[in-house]
Design a protein around this motif. Structure first.
Motif, mmCIF file in Angstrom:
data_model
loop_
_atom_site.group_PDB
_atom_site.id
_atom_site.type_symbol
_atom_site.label_atom_id
_atom_site.label_comp_id
_atom_site.label_asym_id
_atom_site.label_seq_id
_atom_site.Cartn_x
_atom_site.Cartn_y
_atom_site.Cartn_z
ATOM 1 N N MET A 176 14.845 -14.367 -1.330
ATOM 2 C CA MET A 176 14.227 -14.038 -2.580
ATOM 3 C C MET A 176 14.956 -12.876 -3.213
ATOM 4 N N SER A 177 15.262 -13.004 -4.467
ATOM 5 C CA SER A 177 15.945 -11.946 -5.178
ATOM 6 C C SER A 177 15.036 -11.404 -6.264
ATOM 7 N N THR A 178 14.998 -10.097 -6.363
ATOM 8 C CA THR A 178 14.190 -9.488 -7.412
ATOM 9 C C THR A 178 15.052 -9.032 -8.581
ATOM 10 N N ALA A 179 16.334 -9.372 -8.549
ATOM 11 C CA ALA A 179 17.226 -8.985 -9.638
ATOM 12 C C ALA A 179 16.741 -9.635 -10.931
ATOM 13 N N GLY A 180 16.618 -8.846 -11.944
ATOM 14 C CA GLY A 180 16.213 -9.373 -13.233
ATOM 15 C C GLY A 180 14.706 -9.422 -13.437
ATOM 16 N N THR A 181 13.932 -9.191 -12.387
ATOM 17 C CA THR A 181 12.484 -9.164 -12.556
ATOM 18 C C THR A 181 12.072 -7.758 -12.957
ATOM 19 N N PRO A 182 11.168 -7.663 -13.920
ATOM 20 C CA PRO A 182 10.752 -6.330 -14.349
ATOM 21 C C PRO A 182 9.972 -5.617 -13.249
ATOM 22 N N LEU A 183 10.102 -4.304 -13.225
ATOM 23 C CA LEU A 183 9.342 -3.510 -12.265
ATOM 24 C C LEU A 183 7.879 -3.555 -12.656
ATOM 25 N N ARG A 184 7.024 -3.541 -11.652
ATOM 26 C CA ARG A 184 5.587 -3.583 -11.906
ATOM 27 C C ARG A 184 5.022 -2.188 -11.754
ATOM 28 N N GLU A 185 4.002 -1.930 -12.507
ATOM 29 C CA GLU A 185 3.310 -0.652 -12.462
ATOM 30 C C GLU A 185 2.279 -0.666 -11.342
ATOM 31 N N PRO A 186 1.918 0.503 -10.817
ATOM 32 C CA PRO A 186 0.884 0.558 -9.771
ATOM 33 C C PRO A 186 -0.418 -0.117 -10.182
ATOM 34 N N ASP A 187 -0.774 -0.040 -11.466
ATOM 35 C CA ASP A 187 -1.999 -0.706 -11.930
ATOM 36 C C ASP A 187 -1.917 -2.215 -11.752
ATOM 37 N N ASP A 188 -0.708 -2.777 -11.885
ATOM 38 C CA ASP A 188 -0.526 -4.216 -11.677
ATOM 39 C C ASP A 188 -0.840 -4.578 -10.230
ATOM 40 N N TRP A 189 -0.352 -3.761 -9.288
ATOM 41 C CA TRP A 189 -0.619 -4.027 -7.875
ATOM 42 C C TRP A 189 -2.112 -3.890 -7.598
ATOM 43 N N ALA A 190 -2.744 -2.901 -8.203
ATOM 44 C CA ALA A 190 -4.184 -2.702 -8.000
ATOM 45 C C ALA A 190 -4.965 -3.905 -8.521
ATOM 46 N N ARG A 191 -4.575 -4.428 -9.671
ATOM 47 C CA ARG A 191 -5.243 -5.625 -10.213
ATOM 48 C C ARG A 191 -5.065 -6.817 -9.275
ATOM 49 N N ASP A 192 -3.869 -6.941 -8.709
ATOM 50 C CA ASP A 192 -3.636 -8.032 -7.766
ATOM 51 C C ASP A 192 -4.513 -7.876 -6.529
ATOM 52 N N MET A 193 -4.643 -6.650 -6.034
ATOM 53 C CA MET A 193 -5.491 -6.410 -4.860
ATOM 54 C C MET A 193 -6.947 -6.770 -5.161
ATOM 55 N N VAL A 194 -7.430 -6.386 -6.329
ATOM 56 C CA VAL A 194 -8.803 -6.728 -6.715
ATOM 57 C C VAL A 194 -8.963 -8.241 -6.816
ATOM 58 N N ALA A 195 -7.979 -8.917 -7.379
ATOM 59 C CA ALA A 195 -8.046 -10.378 -7.505
ATOM 60 C C ALA A 195 -8.072 -11.052 -6.136
ATOM 61 N N ILE A 196 -7.321 -10.508 -5.191
ATOM 62 C CA ILE A 196 -7.336 -11.058 -3.832
ATOM 63 C C ILE A 196 -8.699 -10.833 -3.203
ATOM 64 N N ALA A 197 -9.230 -9.631 -3.360
ATOM 65 C CA ALA A 197 -10.500 -9.280 -2.724
ATOM 66 C C ALA A 197 -11.679 -10.037 -3.325
ATOM 67 N N THR A 198 -11.669 -10.230 -4.624
ATOM 68 C CA THR A 198 -12.843 -10.826 -5.272
ATOM 69 C C THR A 198 -12.764 -12.341 -5.400
ATOM 70 N N ARG A 199 -11.550 -12.871 -5.576
ATOM 71 C CA ARG A 199 -11.425 -14.309 -5.828
ATOM 72 C C ARG A 199 -10.491 -15.033 -4.861
ATOM 73 N N GLN A 200 -9.960 -14.291 -3.894
ATOM 74 C CA GLN A 200 -8.924 -14.843 -3.010
ATOM 75 C C GLN A 200 -7.847 -15.534 -3.840
ATOM 76 N N ASP A 201 -7.366 -14.800 -4.826
ATOM 77 C CA ASP A 201 -6.375 -15.317 -5.761
ATOM 78 C C ASP A 201 -5.017 -15.436 -5.075
ATOM 79 N N ARG A 202 -4.559 -16.654 -4.900
ATOM 80 C CA ARG A 202 -3.304 -16.919 -4.186
ATOM 81 C C ARG A 202 -2.085 -16.437 -4.961
ATOM 82 N N ASP A 203 -2.110 -16.569 -6.280
ATOM 83 C CA ASP A 203 -0.966 -16.111 -7.075
ATOM 84 C C ASP A 203 -0.778 -14.601 -6.937
#
Length: 70
Positions: free
Chosen positions: A1-28
């Motif tokens: 997997m290469s992350t070249a060219g992908t924009p950097l994510r902000e800490p708030d983005d990671w926090a939103r992903d964590m909440v989505a995993i915890a509340t909805r078991q969001d696979r994406d």
């Protein structure tokens, strides 16, 4: 997997992903976290002296715990 060219994510983005995993078991959301952190975690563990197979196993365990307990 290469992350070249992908924009950097902000800490708030990671926090939103964590909440989505915890509340909805969001696979994406989980896959975004996995794809970003798995190779970094493996590399970090290798840097501490862990053998490649051990680093991979520990990283997989950490990701599994994230999925199960987020």
């Amino acid at each position: 997997m290469s992350t070249a060219g992908t924009p950097l994510r902000e800490p708030d983005d990671w926090a939103r992903d964590m909440v989505a995993i915890a509340t909805r078991q969001d696979r994406d959301s989980f896959l975004r976290i996995y794809d970003h952190f798995m190779p970094r975690l493996c590399l970090y563990l290798r840097g501490t002296g862990a053998q490649e197979a051990i680093a991979e196993e520990l990283s997989q365990d950490a990701m599994l715990r994230l999925w199960q307990h987020a």
